[in-house]
Scaffold this motif. Structure first.
Motif, PDB file in Angstrom:
ATOM      1  N   SER A 124       0.811  -1.220   0.000  1.00 25.31           N
ATOM      2  CA  SER A 124       0.000   0.000   0.000  1.00 25.31           C
ATOM      3  C   SER A 124       0.846   1.272   0.000  1.00 25.31           C
ATOM      4  O   SER A 124       1.956   1.299   0.513  1.00 25.31           O
ATOM      5  CB  SER A 124      -0.883   0.047   1.257  1.00 25.31           C
ATOM      6  OG  SER A 124      -1.760  -1.047   1.271  1.00 25.31           O
ATOM      7  N   ALA A 125       0.239   2.323  -0.538  1.00 21.27           N
ATOM      8  CA  ALA A 125       0.828   3.650  -0.405  1.00 21.27           C
ATOM      9  C   ALA A 125       0.831   4.001   1.079  1.00 21.27           C
ATOM     10  O   ALA A 125      -0.093   3.635   1.812  1.00 21.27           O
ATOM     11  CB  ALA A 125       0.003   4.673  -1.183  1.00 21.27           C
ATOM     12  N   ARG A 142      14.052   3.347   2.299  1.00 17.28           N
ATOM     13  CA  ARG A 142      14.304   3.589   0.865  1.00 17.28           C
ATOM     14  C   ARG A 142      14.291   2.274   0.094  1.00 17.28           C
ATOM     15  O   ARG A 142      13.790   2.204  -1.030  1.00 17.28           O
ATOM     16  CB  ARG A 142      15.636   4.307   0.671  1.00 17.28           C
ATOM     17  CG  ARG A 142      15.536   5.781   0.849  1.00 17.28           C
ATOM     18  CD  ARG A 142      16.759   6.481   0.245  1.00 17.28           C
ATOM     19  NE  ARG A 142      16.410   7.852   0.000  1.00 17.28           N
ATOM     20  CZ  ARG A 142      17.124   8.882   0.442  1.00 17.28           C
ATOM     21  NH1 ARG A 142      18.230   8.690   1.126  1.00 17.28           N
ATOM     22  NH2 ARG A 142      16.738  10.111   0.169  1.00 17.28           N
ATOM     23  N   HIS A 143      14.848   1.244   0.683  1.00 16.63           N
ATOM     24  CA  HIS A 143      14.886  -0.075   0.040  1.00 16.63           C
ATOM     25  C   HIS A 143      13.472  -0.565  -0.293  1.00 16.63           C
ATOM     26  O   HIS A 143      13.282  -1.327  -1.248  1.00 16.63           O
ATOM     27  CB  HIS A 143      15.608  -1.075   0.949  1.00 16.63           C
ATOM     28  CG  HIS A 143      15.724  -2.443   0.373  1.00 16.63           C
ATOM     29  ND1 HIS A 143      16.644  -2.764  -0.612  1.00 16.63           N
ATOM     30  CD2 HIS A 143      15.033  -3.583   0.631  1.00 16.63           C
ATOM     31  CE1 HIS A 143      16.507  -4.033  -0.937  1.00 16.63           C
ATOM     32  NE2 HIS A 143      15.543  -4.565  -0.206  1.00 16.63           N
ATOM     33  N   PHE A 144      12.489  -0.105   0.466  1.00 14.73           N
ATOM     34  CA  PHE A 144      11.103  -0.532   0.254  1.00 14.73           C
ATOM     35  C   PHE A 144      10.253   0.552  -0.407  1.00 14.73           C
ATOM     36  O   PHE A 144       9.035   0.541  -0.304  1.00 14.73           O
ATOM     37  CB  PHE A 144      10.484  -1.014   1.575  1.00 14.73           C
ATOM     38  CG  PHE A 144      11.143  -2.265   2.069  1.00 14.73           C
ATOM     39  CD1 PHE A 144      10.840  -3.498   1.504  1.00 14.73           C
ATOM     40  CD2 PHE A 144      12.125  -2.196   3.036  1.00 14.73           C
ATOM     41  CE1 PHE A 144      11.488  -4.645   1.920  1.00 14.73           C
ATOM     42  CE2 PHE A 144      12.776  -3.348   3.466  1.00 14.73           C
ATOM     43  CZ  PHE A 144      12.466  -4.567   2.902  1.00 14.73           C
ATOM     44  N   GLY A 145      10.907   1.460  -1.123  1.00 15.67           N
ATOM     45  CA  GLY A 145      10.201   2.413  -1.960  1.00 15.67           C
ATOM     46  C   GLY A 145       9.828   3.734  -1.319  1.00 15.67           C
ATOM     47  O   GLY A 145       9.185   4.564  -1.956  1.00 15.67           O
ATOM     48  N   PHE A 146      10.219   3.969  -0.071  1.00 21.53           N
ATOM     49  CA  PHE A 146       9.930   5.245   0.579  1.00 21.53           C
ATOM     50  C   PHE A 146      11.001   6.264   0.226  1.00 21.53           C
ATOM     51  O   PHE A 146      12.183   5.936   0.153  1.00 21.53           O
ATOM     52  CB  PHE A 146       9.895   5.069   2.105  1.00 21.53           C
ATOM     53  CG  PHE A 146       8.691   4.325   2.611  1.00 21.53           C
ATOM     54  CD1 PHE A 146       7.552   5.013   2.990  1.00 21.53           C
ATOM     55  CD2 PHE A 146       8.702   2.947   2.708  1.00 21.53           C
ATOM     56  CE1 PHE A 146       6.431   4.334   3.461  1.00 21.53           C
ATOM     57  CE2 PHE A 146       7.596   2.254   3.180  1.00 21.53           C
ATOM     58  CZ  PHE A 146       6.453   2.948   3.549  1.00 21.53           C
ATOM     59  N   ARG A 168       5.648   6.601   0.069  1.00 24.70           N
ATOM     60  CA  ARG A 168       5.774   5.743  -1.109  1.00 24.70           C
ATOM     61  C   ARG A 168       4.414   5.615  -1.757  1.00 24.70           C
ATOM     62  O   ARG A 168       3.377   5.637  -1.094  1.00 24.70           O
ATOM     63  CB  ARG A 168       6.357   4.372  -0.786  1.00 24.70           C
ATOM     64  CG  ARG A 168       5.374   3.415  -0.177  1.00 24.70           C
ATOM     65  CD  ARG A 168       5.919   2.001  -0.136  1.00 24.70           C
ATOM     66  NE  ARG A 168       4.905   1.117   0.428  1.00 24.70           N
ATOM     67  CZ  ARG A 168       5.154  -0.075   0.895  1.00 24.70           C
ATOM     68  NH1 ARG A 168       6.374  -0.546   0.884  1.00 24.70           N
ATOM     69  NH2 ARG A 168       4.172  -0.811   1.373  1.00 24.70           N
ATOM     70  N   ALA A 169       4.438   5.470  -3.059  1.00 28.39           N
ATOM     71  CA  ALA A 169       3.208   5.218  -3.808  1.00 28.39           C
ATOM     72  C   ALA A 169       2.885   3.734  -3.666  1.00 28.39           C
ATOM     73  O   ALA A 169       3.765   2.912  -3.429  1.00 28.39           O
ATOM     74  CB  ALA A 169       3.415   5.574  -5.276  1.00 28.39           C
TER      75      ALA A 169
END
Length: 174
Positions: A124-125, A142-146, A168-169
């Motif tokens: 989820s975002a 960051r590794h998980f898209g944040f 994160r989206a």
């Protein structure tokens, strides 16, 4: 090691309070004064944990354990419209916020952080706040898209600890 995840239960209140404080002491040592950190006690966290586990929707708090010993947790909630927890406005009303993900230092680097994050948020975002000087946590997220979105705040009651927001989206399910 028997590393397990499960939803938190009311019976976990005292163990969650103890792990919460110990994680703070390990995580923020060097960012906050020793006197401040050493004055944190589990009894001060009991009302919060009682409230969270008695009134939260199912799946809001996950715990990680090692052979039955609680070693960390992750908590998520929807950011309500008009939230004033931080000076910066939420990314958008009703978004998910990871309000805490903590693991004892002895259990970091074993994949439990990833497992807790996935259990709490899935793909989820979401948004979260992290200490600006906590490079290890920032790298993990960051590794998980944040990514930082430019919002920053300080926590006056925490020696003006500076935080940044990361967002994160949502990711499509595969």
């Amino acid at each position: 090691m028997g590393l397990d995840l499960r939803r938190a239960e009311p019976a976990d209140v005292e163990r969650l309070a103890a792990v919460h404080v110990r994680c703070w002491q390990e995580t923020y040592r060097g960012m906050l004064s020793d006197g401040f950190l050493d004055s944190r006690v589990p009894a001060d966290r009991l009302p919060l944990w009682r409230h969270l586990l008695e009134s939260a929707e199912p799946g809001v708090v996950w715990v990680a354990s090692d052979g039955g010993t609680l070693v960390g947790f992750a908590g998520v909630h929807h950011v309500p419209a008009g939230d004033t927890t931080h000076a910066a406005a939420p990314p958008s009303s009703g978004d998910l916020e990871l309000w805490g993900l903590y693991l004892l230092a002895s259990h970091q680097g074993l994949g439990l952080g990833r497992r807790l994050l996935e259990a709490a948020l899935g793909t989820s975002a979401a948004s979260l706040w992290v200490a600006a000087d906590n490079g290890r946590a920032i790298g993990f997220y960051r590794h998980f898209g944040f990514e930082p979105d430019g919002a920053a705040d300080t926590i006056p009651d925490w020696e003006h600890l500076r935080e940044i927001r990361m967002v994160r989206a949502g990711q499509p399910r595969q």
